[in-house]
Design a protein around this motif. Structure first.
Motif, short mmCIF file in Angstrom:
data_model
loop_
_atom_site.label_atom_id
_atom_site.label_comp_id
_atom_site.label_asym_id
_atom_site.label_seq_id
_atom_site.Cartn_x
_atom_site.Cartn_y
_atom_site.Cartn_z
N VAL A 239 0.89 -63.24 48.43
CA VAL A 239 0.26 -63.90 49.58
C VAL A 239 -0.79 -64.90 49.10
O VAL A 239 -0.76 -66.09 49.47
CB VAL A 239 -0.39 -62.84 50.50
N ILE A 240 -1.70 -64.43 48.28
CA ILE A 240 -2.81 -65.28 47.82
C ILE A 240 -2.29 -66.42 46.94
O ILE A 240 -2.66 -67.59 47.14
CB ILE A 240 -3.84 -64.43 47.07
N ASN A 241 -1.41 -66.10 46.01
CA ASN A 241 -0.91 -67.13 45.10
C ASN A 241 -0.10 -68.20 45.81
O ASN A 241 -0.04 -69.35 45.35
CB ASN A 241 -0.07 -66.49 43.99
N SER A 242 0.51 -67.86 46.94
CA SER A 242 1.34 -68.84 47.64
C SER A 242 0.52 -70.00 48.19
O SER A 242 1.03 -71.12 48.32
CB SER A 242 2.12 -68.17 48.78
N ALA A 243 -0.75 -69.75 48.50
CA ALA A 243 -1.57 -70.80 49.11
C ALA A 243 -2.65 -71.35 48.19
O ALA A 243 -3.27 -72.36 48.51
CB ALA A 243 -2.22 -70.25 50.38
N LEU A 244 -2.88 -70.72 47.06
CA LEU A 244 -3.97 -71.14 46.17
C LEU A 244 -3.94 -72.63 45.79
O LEU A 244 -5.00 -73.25 45.64
CB LEU A 244 -3.97 -70.30 44.89
N PRO A 245 -2.76 -73.23 45.60
CA PRO A 245 -2.75 -74.65 45.18
C PRO A 245 -3.49 -75.59 46.11
O PRO A 245 -3.96 -76.64 45.67
CB PRO A 245 -1.26 -74.98 45.10
N ILE A 246 -3.59 -75.26 47.40
CA ILE A 246 -4.28 -76.17 48.33
C ILE A 246 -5.62 -75.61 48.80
O ILE A 246 -6.21 -76.13 49.75
CB ILE A 246 -3.39 -76.53 49.54
N VAL B 37 3.27 -68.28 52.44
CA VAL B 37 3.69 -69.64 52.76
C VAL B 37 4.65 -70.15 51.69
O VAL B 37 4.59 -69.75 50.52
CB VAL B 37 2.50 -70.61 52.90
N HIS B 38 5.54 -71.03 52.11
CA HIS B 38 6.53 -71.61 51.21
C HIS B 38 5.94 -72.83 50.52
O HIS B 38 5.25 -73.64 51.15
CB HIS B 38 7.77 -72.02 52.03
N GLU B 39 6.22 -72.95 49.24
CA GLU B 39 5.67 -74.08 48.49
C GLU B 39 6.14 -75.42 49.05
O GLU B 39 5.41 -76.43 48.94
CB GLU B 39 6.05 -73.98 47.00
N ASP B 40 7.30 -75.47 49.68
CA ASP B 40 7.78 -76.72 50.27
C ASP B 40 6.91 -77.16 51.45
O ASP B 40 6.91 -78.35 51.81
CB ASP B 40 9.22 -76.55 50.76
N ASP B 41 6.18 -76.22 52.05
CA ASP B 41 5.36 -76.55 53.22
C ASP B 41 3.93 -76.92 52.87
O ASP B 41 3.18 -77.40 53.72
CB ASP B 41 5.34 -75.36 54.20
N LEU B 42 3.52 -76.73 51.62
CA LEU B 42 2.13 -76.99 51.25
C LEU B 42 1.71 -78.44 51.50
O LEU B 42 0.61 -78.69 52.03
CB LEU B 42 1.87 -76.59 49.80
N PRO B 43 2.53 -79.44 51.14
CA PRO B 43 2.12 -80.83 51.44
C PRO B 43 1.96 -81.09 52.94
O PRO B 43 1.05 -81.82 53.35
CB PRO B 43 3.27 -81.67 50.85
N PRO C 297 -4.89 -76.17 74.63
CA PRO C 297 -4.86 -77.58 74.21
C PRO C 297 -5.58 -77.84 72.90
O PRO C 297 -5.44 -78.93 72.33
CB PRO C 297 -5.58 -78.29 75.37
N THR C 298 -6.34 -76.86 72.40
CA THR C 298 -7.08 -77.07 71.15
C THR C 298 -6.25 -76.76 69.91
O THR C 298 -6.70 -76.98 68.79
CB THR C 298 -8.34 -76.19 71.13
N GLY C 299 -5.04 -76.24 70.10
CA GLY C 299 -4.16 -75.94 68.98
C GLY C 299 -3.11 -77.02 68.79
O GLY C 299 -2.70 -77.67 69.74
N ARG C 300 -2.67 -77.22 67.55
CA ARG C 300 -1.62 -78.18 67.25
C ARG C 300 -0.54 -77.49 66.41
O ARG C 300 -0.83 -76.96 65.33
CB ARG C 300 -2.17 -79.38 66.46
N LEU C 301 0.68 -77.52 66.90
CA LEU C 301 1.80 -76.96 66.17
C LEU C 301 2.19 -77.89 65.04
O LEU C 301 2.37 -79.10 65.25
CB LEU C 301 3.00 -76.75 67.11
N ILE C 302 2.30 -77.36 63.82
CA ILE C 302 2.68 -78.17 62.68
C ILE C 302 4.02 -77.67 62.12
O ILE C 302 4.47 -76.57 62.43
CB ILE C 302 1.59 -78.14 61.58
N SER C 303 4.64 -78.50 61.30
CA SER C 303 5.97 -78.18 60.76
C SER C 303 5.86 -77.33 59.51
O SER C 303 6.25 -77.74 58.41
CB SER C 303 6.75 -79.47 60.49
#
Length: 279
Positions: free
Chosen positions: A22-29, A99-105, A177-183
């Motif tokens: 879990v932690i390592n999947s998001a650490l790059p950003i 999180v998937h590495e393809d989604d980090l950008p 309305p304060t939330g935004r759905l992202i891909s």
């Protein structure tokens, strides 16, 4: 822009949480990653300390085991972790969410895009809920959740830690309305466990949600039923890729059991009739 990751965890080894992944999947950003480690019955604290990154910021806590209603203990622990974040954005990953590495950008770009739009308080992800194994998803579980919030000191977890609220609205951010759905996707692996481990974990979770109204016998019965994956035969096949950090776990795994095409199973149509077609 500064980004804080945050999570809370207790008994990660006992309940087989993929917390390191879990932690390592998001650490790059991330610029920092706050980990609220509850006093455990296993080596959870040592496991978190073994992650070799200067970004990790450990907060040690003791859970109040008298809290046995509505999952309040989980919301409180999540908010403790959030309170230690120092970034402009706070990115939640619960102990079984990857999180998937393809989604980090995509995730990073979305945070940059909305940083200067103060009316946007949260970024909402699409959820993939795996059940029984890594090749089966439950389309009837919730489809989206807020996992990034603006770190302004005015946002807090829902009682059961499933989403976030602001003081000015009773609506969860994902539905406001304060939330935004992202891909971007959250891969939720909390239901991919050996049945005996899942049974024990569910006993604990149910006791913290309904412990004031259910007897121990009722809690045990519900946990046993759910840990046998009663709807496994009508789950949806997952054919996509998984986050790279999960590779070792998936290579060592196998399907829970064989199942025929769900479109040939009358139970699938009963579920669709009762709850609608969700995917």
């Amino acid at each position: 822009m500064k980004v804080s990751g945050f999570t809370f965890i207790r008994n990660a080894v006992k309940y087989d949480f993929p917390i390191v992944e879990v932690i390592n999947s998001a650490l790059p950003i991330m610029d920092e990653f706050v980990v609220n480690v509850g006093r455990s019955e296993d080596d959870t604290l040592e496991l978190i300390r073994s992650i070799s990154s200067p970004k990790i910021k450990i907060v040690e806590t003791v859970w109040d085991d008298k809290l046995r209603k509505d999952g309040r203990i989980f919301g409180l622990q999540q908010d403790i972790a959030l309170s230690h974040c120092t970034g402009d954005w706070a990115f939640l990953l619960q102990g079984d969410e990857v999180v998937h590495e393809d989604d980090l950008p995509v995730i990073h770009s979305a945070m940059e895009k909305y940083l200067g739009q103060p009316e946007v308080l949260g970024l909402v992800f699409r959820m993939l809920h795996f059940k029984g194994d890594y090749w089966s998803v439950d389309p009837w579980m919730y489809h989206k959740a807020t996992r990034i919030v603006r770190n302004n000191g005015k946002i807090h977890s829902t009682v059961d830690c499933c989403d976030f609220l602001t003081g000015s609205s009773p609506k969860m951010i994902k539905s406001s309305p304060t939330g935004r759905l992202i891909s971007a996707r959250i891969f939720h692996y909390g239901w991919v466990k050996d049945s005996s481990v899942l049974n024990e974990k569910l006993q604990f979770q149910i006791s913290r949600h309904d412990g004031e109204i259910l007897s121990q016998a009722e809690i045990d019965r519900l946990a046993l039923i759910r840990s046998q994956y009663p709807n496994y035969d009508i789950l949806k096949d997952y054919l996509g890729s998984h986050p790279r950090v999960m590779r070792n776990r998936i290579q060592q795994a196998k399907r829970f059991r064989l199942r025929r095409n769900r479109w040939l199973n009358w139970r699938f149509y009963r579920e669709v009739f009762t709850h609608g077609f969700k995917g």
